[in-house]
Design an enzyme around this catalytic site. Structure first.
Site, PDB file in Angstrom:
ATOM      1  N   VAL A 126       0.564  -1.167  -0.216  1.00 46.78           N
ATOM      2  CA  VAL A 126      -0.152  -0.153   0.034  1.00 46.78           C
ATOM      3  C   VAL A 126       1.146   1.459  -0.520  1.00 46.78           C
ATOM      4  O   VAL A 126       2.102   1.327   0.777  1.00 46.78           O
ATOM      5  CB  VAL A 126      -0.654   0.211   1.422  1.00 46.78           C
ATOM      6  CG1 VAL A 126      -2.062   0.986   0.904  1.00 46.78           C
ATOM      7  CG2 VAL A 126      -1.932  -0.791   1.301  1.00 46.78           C
ATOM      8  N   CYS A 127       0.578   2.391  -1.363  1.00 47.48           N
ATOM      9  CA  CYS A 127       1.049   3.579  -1.050  1.00 47.48           C
ATOM     10  C   CYS A 127       2.851   3.712  -1.259  1.00 47.48           C
ATOM     11  O   CYS A 127       3.183   2.688  -2.134  1.00 47.48           O
ATOM     12  CB  CYS A 127       0.687   4.234   0.045  1.00 47.48           C
ATOM     13  SG  CYS A 127       1.394   6.242   0.747  1.00 47.48           S
ATOM     14  N   THR A 128       3.850   3.910  -0.158  1.00 49.97           N
ATOM     15  CA  THR A 128       5.050   3.839  -0.274  1.00 49.97           C
ATOM     16  C   THR A 128       5.570   2.181   0.077  1.00 49.97           C
ATOM     17  O   THR A 128       7.013   2.306   0.394  1.00 49.97           O
ATOM     18  CB  THR A 128       6.227   4.980   0.081  1.00 49.97           C
ATOM     19  OG1 THR A 128       5.311   4.848   2.056  1.00 49.97           O
ATOM     20  CG2 THR A 128       5.575   6.298  -0.857  1.00 49.97           C
TER      21      THR A 128
END
Length: 336
Positions: A126-128
């Site tokens: 998720v995300c970074t």
């Protein structure tokens, strides 16, 4: 509260085996990267339990050292220690956040991710969290997504990864990656849909009051935000443009309005927004057209004229390019 129970015709798709889901957290993790997917899986459990079925997911938040970690927002998350490699696993989810650089520098954790992913049926970030997957080598040669603000950095630090800046999430075989923060909810819904079918995923999305599949990609958000970030320097110009969308918005006119030479205006505007004036005007026109489509009953042709597109076809091309939806589709989804 929606207490609708799933009908038996798709409960048959649900295997009896419980799927173990591990969500990896670490100090300074982004809270929503953890709790967004967690709530999707937990809501799927609740939904199936109401239908008299066994909960399909066993969900654990795990972290180096266990017990707890402090998220970047300051909230403490109770966690379990990293499980041994022999422990069974279905889905591994890697959260992102401010602490991801320290996590990437932790070679023991990177090795754990690499080896743990080998045992998982599927692995997601998720995300970074994509940076941690990339550091483990799991994204080499694969398409991947991350938060729009970190796409260039991911591509620079890990050139073997084929970074895509627009998708909300990307699936490459058994590896899934998502865009920023709330996109983890979109990704988790897709995982639930793969496991339990569209009807269950749709019921969870309805309960959480989110799209099962949101329209468009994350580029629409990053582009609008880039204009907002330049409001201190060009806010007055943007407001003037919004009032004259159907008028002459050529470069000489804009430069005169900004009290600059054409050359100086083009350079400074690009530095502030990352866009050319023409691209910004297109986005401002789309923004106003979206408002009119959702709030009025004006014909699409009239809206295209009022927003300065000149024709319905020009407006349609801009909508498809920026929102991955036609004006008609947008109105059908969002009209009040």
């Amino acid at each position: 509260m929606d207490k609708q129970k799933p009908s038996r015709h798709f409960l048959a798709m649900t295997p009896n085996a419980i799927r173990t889901v591990e969500i990896l957290a670490y100090p300074a993790v982004q809270l929503l990267d953890v709790t967004g997917p967690l709530q999707v899986f937990a809501s799927a459990n609740d939904f199936m339990a109401k239908a008299g079925e066994a909960p399909p997911y066993e969900i654990r938040i795990v972290a180096p050292g266990g017990r707890s970690v402090d998220s970047s927002s300051g909230m403490t998350i109770v966690t379990h220690p990293l499980p041994p490699m022999e422990a069974g696993l279905d889905t591994l989810v890697i959260a992102g956040g401010e602490g991801v650089d320290a996590a990437v520098a932790d070679t023991v954790l990177v090795d754990w991710v690499r080896e743990r992913a080998k045992l998982a049926r599927r692995t997601a970030s998720v995300c970074t969290g994509s940076f941690l997957l990339a550091a483990s080598g799991l994204l080499d040669g694969r398409r991947a997504a991350t938060h729009w603000a970190f796409c260039a950095e991911l591509a620079r630090r890990f050139p073997a990864v084929r970074v895509e800046s627009d998708p909300i999430f990307v699936r490459e075989g058994s590896v899934w990656t998502s865009a920023g923060v709330t996109a983890g909810i979109d990704l988790a819904l897709a995982l639930v849909e793969e496991d339990l079918g569209r009807n269950v995923a749709l019921a969870v999305a309805r309960y959480l009051v989110v799209f099962l599949k949101r329209p468009g990609g994350q580029a629409q958000f990053s582009e609008v935000l880039s204009l907002q970030a330049a409001e201190d320097r060009f806010g007055a110009l943007h407001e003037w443009i919004r009032k004259h969308l159907a008028g002459d918005l050529s470069l000489p006119v804009l430069a005169e309005q900004a009290c600059m030479s054409e050359r100086s205006f083009s350079r400074r505007y690009a530095e502030a927004t990352g866009l050319t004036p023409a691209r910004s005007i297109e986005r401002l026109r789309v923004e106003e057209a979206r408002r009119l489509l959702s709030e009025t009953r004006l014909p699409v042709k009239r809206i295209s004229q009022r927003c300065g597109f000149g024709s319905e076809e020009t407006m349609r091309r801009s909508f498809v390019r920026l929102l991955a939806a036609t004006p008609q589709d947008y109105r059908a989804r969002f009209s009040t």
